[in-house]
Design a protein around this motif. Structure first.
Motif, PDB file in Angstrom:
ATOM      1  N   MET A   1       0.864  -1.253   0.188  1.00  0.00           N
ATOM      2  CA  MET A   1       0.114  -0.012  -0.124  1.00  0.00           C
ATOM      3  C   MET A   1       0.856   1.177  -0.057  1.00  0.00           C
ATOM      4  N   THR A   2       0.582   2.165  -0.956  1.00  0.00           N
ATOM      5  CA  THR A   2       1.368   3.370  -1.090  1.00  0.00           C
ATOM      6  C   THR A   2       0.504   4.646  -0.041  1.00  0.00           C
ATOM      7  N   LEU A   3       1.370   5.496   0.170  1.00  0.00           N
ATOM      8  CA  LEU A   3       0.862   6.497   0.762  1.00  0.00           C
ATOM      9  C   LEU A   3      -0.205   7.231  -0.013  1.00  0.00           C
ATOM     10  N   ARG A   4      -1.314   7.889   0.946  1.00  0.00           N
ATOM     11  CA  ARG A   4      -2.530   8.227   0.007  1.00  0.00           C
ATOM     12  C   ARG A   4      -3.073   9.425   0.873  1.00  0.00           C
ATOM     13  N   SER A   5      -3.502  10.352   0.541  1.00  0.00           N
ATOM     14  CA  SER A   5      -3.902  11.876   0.936  1.00  0.00           C
ATOM     15  C   SER A   5      -5.463  11.809   1.116  1.00  0.00           C
ATOM     16  N   LEU A   6      -5.895  12.370   2.358  1.00  0.00           N
ATOM     17  CA  LEU A   6      -7.248  12.654   2.491  1.00  0.00           C
ATOM     18  C   LEU A   6      -7.305  13.858   2.670  1.00  0.00           C
ATOM     19  N   THR A   7      -8.169  14.545   1.843  1.00  0.00           N
ATOM     20  CA  THR A   7      -8.271  15.854   1.543  1.00  0.00           C
ATOM     21  C   THR A   7      -9.715  16.573   1.927  1.00  0.00           C
ATOM     22  N   MET A   8      -9.788  17.781   2.390  1.00  0.00           N
ATOM     23  CA  MET A   8     -11.058  18.551   2.785  1.00  0.00           C
ATOM     24  C   MET A   8     -11.987  18.213   1.348  1.00  0.00           C
ATOM     25  N   PRO A   9     -13.172  17.570   1.879  1.00  0.00           N
ATOM     26  CA  PRO A   9     -14.039  17.409   0.747  1.00  0.00           C
ATOM     27  C   PRO A   9     -14.969  18.641   0.322  1.00  0.00           C
ATOM     28  N   LYS A  10     -15.561  18.454  -0.735  1.00  0.00           N
ATOM     29  CA  LYS A  10     -16.439  19.818  -1.414  1.00  0.00           C
ATOM     30  C   LYS A  10     -17.765  19.100  -1.147  1.00  0.00           C
ATOM     31  N   TRP A  11     -18.475  19.640  -0.044  1.00  0.00           N
ATOM     32  CA  TRP A  11     -19.769  19.448  -0.177  1.00  0.00           C
ATOM     33  C   TRP A  11     -20.798  20.525  -0.664  1.00  0.00           C
ATOM     34  N   GLY A  12     -21.211  20.504  -1.856  1.00  0.00           N
ATOM     35  CA  GLY A  12     -22.015  21.264  -2.391  1.00  0.00           C
ATOM     36  C   GLY A  12     -21.262  22.445  -3.158  1.00  0.00           C
ATOM     37  N   PHE A  53     -12.006   5.209   2.147  1.00  0.00           N
ATOM     38  CA  PHE A  53     -11.143   4.036   1.692  1.00  0.00           C
ATOM     39  C   PHE A  53     -10.599   3.509   3.134  1.00  0.00           C
ATOM     40  N   ALA A  54     -10.234   2.208   3.152  1.00  0.00           N
ATOM     41  CA  ALA A  54      -9.592   1.720   4.314  1.00  0.00           C
ATOM     42  C   ALA A  54      -8.254   1.746   4.271  1.00  0.00           C
ATOM     43  N   GLY A  55      -7.664   1.737   5.490  1.00  0.00           N
ATOM     44  CA  GLY A  55      -6.108   1.486   5.771  1.00  0.00           C
ATOM     45  C   GLY A  55      -5.619   2.288   7.136  1.00  0.00           C
ATOM     46  N   HIS A  56      -4.542   2.509   7.121  1.00  0.00           N
ATOM     47  CA  HIS A  56      -4.067   3.064   8.343  1.00  0.00           C
ATOM     48  C   HIS A  56      -3.741   4.467   8.276  1.00  0.00           C
ATOM     49  N   LEU A  57      -4.264   5.105   9.498  1.00  0.00           N
ATOM     50  CA  LEU A  57      -4.175   6.644   9.610  1.00  0.00           C
ATOM     51  C   LEU A  57      -2.738   6.926  10.193  1.00  0.00           C
ATOM     52  N   ARG A  58      -1.995   7.342   9.366  1.00  0.00           N
ATOM     53  CA  ARG A  58      -0.362   7.414   9.589  1.00  0.00           C
ATOM     54  C   ARG A  58      -0.203   9.022  10.096  1.00  0.00           C
ATOM     55  N   PHE A  77      -2.684   8.347   4.912  1.00  0.00           N
ATOM     56  CA  PHE A  77      -3.112   7.032   4.835  1.00  0.00           C
ATOM     57  C   PHE A  77      -1.668   6.253   4.368  1.00  0.00           C
ATOM     58  N   GLY A  78      -1.621   5.022   4.819  1.00  0.00           N
ATOM     59  CA  GLY A  78      -0.337   4.549   4.336  1.00  0.00           C
ATOM     60  C   GLY A  78       0.041   3.122   5.048  1.00  0.00           C
ATOM     61  N   PRO A  79       1.156   2.419   4.707  1.00  0.00           N
ATOM     62  CA  PRO A  79       1.205   0.976   5.455  1.00  0.00           C
ATOM     63  C   PRO A  79       1.968   1.564   6.779  1.00  0.00           C
ATOM     64  N   ASP A  81       4.014   0.390   8.380  1.00  0.00           N
ATOM     65  CA  ASP A  81       5.592   0.284   8.594  1.00  0.00           C
ATOM     66  C   ASP A  81       6.318   1.545   7.669  1.00  0.00           C
ATOM     67  N   ALA A  82       5.407   2.334   7.227  1.00  0.00           N
ATOM     68  CA  ALA A  82       6.089   3.558   6.447  1.00  0.00           C
ATOM     69  C   ALA A  82       6.558   4.426   7.447  1.00  0.00           C
ATOM     70  N   ALA A  83       7.998   4.661   7.152  1.00  0.00           N
ATOM     71  CA  ALA A  83       8.989   5.655   7.844  1.00  0.00           C
ATOM     72  C   ALA A  83       8.459   6.901   8.166  1.00  0.00           C
ATOM     73  N   ASP A  84       8.763   7.649   9.110  1.00  0.00           N
ATOM     74  CA  ASP A  84       8.328   8.854   9.210  1.00  0.00           C
ATOM     75  C   ASP A  84       8.818   9.850   8.506  1.00  0.00           C
ATOM     76  N   ASP A  85      10.274   9.722   7.867  1.00  0.00           N
ATOM     77  CA  ASP A  85      10.807  10.556   7.123  1.00  0.00           C
ATOM     78  C   ASP A  85       9.995  10.470   5.649  1.00  0.00           C
ATOM     79  N   GLU A  86       9.460   9.271   5.379  1.00  0.00           N
ATOM     80  CA  GLU A  86       8.813   9.000   4.090  1.00  0.00           C
ATOM     81  C   GLU A  86       7.500   9.898   4.000  1.00  0.00           C
ATOM     82  N   ILE A  87       6.932   9.904   5.282  1.00  0.00           N
ATOM     83  CA  ILE A  87       5.488  10.517   5.512  1.00  0.00           C
ATOM     84  C   ILE A  87       5.762  11.932   5.458  1.00  0.00           C
ATOM     85  N   ASP A  88       6.749  12.425   6.045  1.00  0.00           N
ATOM     86  CA  ASP A  88       7.169  13.876   6.219  1.00  0.00           C
ATOM     87  C   ASP A  88       7.442  14.428   4.655  1.00  0.00           C
ATOM     88  N   ALA A  89       8.256  13.741   3.939  1.00  0.00           N
ATOM     89  CA  ALA A  89       8.362  14.183   2.586  1.00  0.00           C
ATOM     90  C   ALA A  89       7.079  14.166   1.629  1.00  0.00           C
TER      91      ALA A  89
END
Length: 368
Positions: A1-12, A53-58, A77-79, A81-89
């Motif tokens: 599983m790669t890193l995925r972004s959860l973004t502010m939705p547009k409701w209307g 979607f399902a996953g780990h909230l990193r 969201f991501g694995p 075991d994803a490293a913190d520096d990978e998430i930072d980037a």
């Protein structure tokens, strides 16, 4: 599983930003699709953002109290075991590339007026591509913004059209008739104007009765039918006290005793929602149109009998809410054998606002 972004939705169509409320989960949690993540407050309502979607909230990026534009990064969201520096980037790269879109540039939703006769038109919001489209019809006293948490999700894979019914929102207040069949005829004229011969119909409450009337009058034009807390089904009686209280209310504090009946969580009936409802009712002709439609809803002919209902051949989805205080759960024994029935827990009369992920999941399964 790669890193995925959860973004502010547009409701209307009008939503440009949202204020982050309390998070219901913590960093590191394992999330299932549909889990409640965070409350988001807009100018119209406080809504709970459910996991798409399902996953780990990193990583939680959007902090409580922050006001962020639509599309801004809320979480990663991501694995596990994803490293913190990978998430930072990942976060740094997203923030460097992100540019807030203004209403004209976003192009996600298009608002149009669809002529249905001399001096009469229906307001519609159109999003997505693909035929046949999904047509959304809202409930009594509502408008097309009621679908703000559902329409964009379905528009990612198909064309969608949300209408303001006659007498509501930005549509004509001149009625040719107040019964569901009359309103359905106006919807048919609007689809003709858009050159749409067949459509999937999704109706809530009054909109469900209108969608049902359309399907009975135009089976050849009905690709499928989804009824959400729909009025007019056998056994699904309406709470006349709610309808009459809604019509009688003239101030926000009057609606404070009425609108909470729409939700399992009464805190969703905000003052902003009440002000929005009152603003729409102050338009010329709106009060008279709503009163006429309310009168039609009290007629015995408003309820469809099992016989005509059983004549429907289009795929049929019926969604009910366990805590609905406005429309009773329909008599399942009177529903057509081919109907798929979904009961949503912890939701009132507005499951598409309270539990949008559950409604989206049911609609996607229904639409195939």
């Amino acid at each position: 599983m790669t890193l995925r972004s959860l973004t502010m939705p547009k409701w209307g169509l009008s939503m440009q930003e949202g204020t982050v409320g309390p998070w219901s989960v913590q960093e590191g949690a394992t999330i299932a699709e549909g889990d409640e993540l965070v409350d988001v407050e807009t100018s119209k309502i406080v809504n709970t953002f459910e996991a798409p979607f399902a996953g780990h909230l990193r990583r939680i990026v959007g902090r409580e109290g922050e006001t962020l534009p639509v599309g801004a990064l809320l979480a990663v969201f991501g694995p596990a075991d994803a490293a913190d520096d990978e998430i930072d980037a990942f976060v740094s790269d997203f923030q460097a590339r992100f540019v807030p879109q203004d209403e004209e540039a976003s192009g996600a939703l298009e608002s149009v007026q669809v002529a249905i006769g001399e001096a009469r038109a229906l307001r519609a919001v159109i999003a997505g591509v693909g035929e046949p489209p999904v047509v959304f019809l809202h409930g009594f006293g509502g408008d097309l913004d009621n679908w703000a948490a559902v329409q964009p999700a379905l528009a990612s894979t198909r064309r969608t059209i949300a209408f303001d019914l006659p007498g509501h929102g930005g549509s004509t207040k001149i009625l040719t008739g107040a019964a569901p069949a009359d309103l359905a005829a106006d919807v048919a004229h609007a689809l003709d104007a858009l050159d749409i011969r067949r459509a999937h119909l999704v109706g809530h409450s009054l909109g469900g009765a209108v969608a049902l009337a359309f399907a009975l009058a135009h089976p050849e034009r009905t690709e499928s039918l989804a009824l959400i807390c729909a009025a007019g089904l056998p056994g699904g009686s309406l709470d006349s006290g709610y309808l009459d209280g809604f019509l009688a209310a003239r101030r926000a504090r009057d609606l404070a005793g009425v609108l909470p009946q729409l939700f399992a969580d009464p805190s969703l009936a905000t003052r902003e929602l009440a002000e929005s409802v009152l603003k729409a009712r102050r338009l010329d002709g709106a009060e008279d149109a709503l009163a006429a439609i309310r009168g039609a809803m009290g007629s015995p002919a408003f309820t469809i009998e099992p016989g005509p209902l059983g004549s429907l051949t289009a795929p049929l989805l019926i969604v009910a809410s366990a805590q609905d205080r406005v429309v009773r759960i329909p008599d399942r024994a009177s529903l057509p054998a081919h109907a798929r029935f979904v009961l949503i827990d912890d939701a009132g009369h507005m499951p598409h606002a309270e539990k949008p992920a559950a409604v989206i999941s049911a609609l996607r399964a229904h639409l195939g």
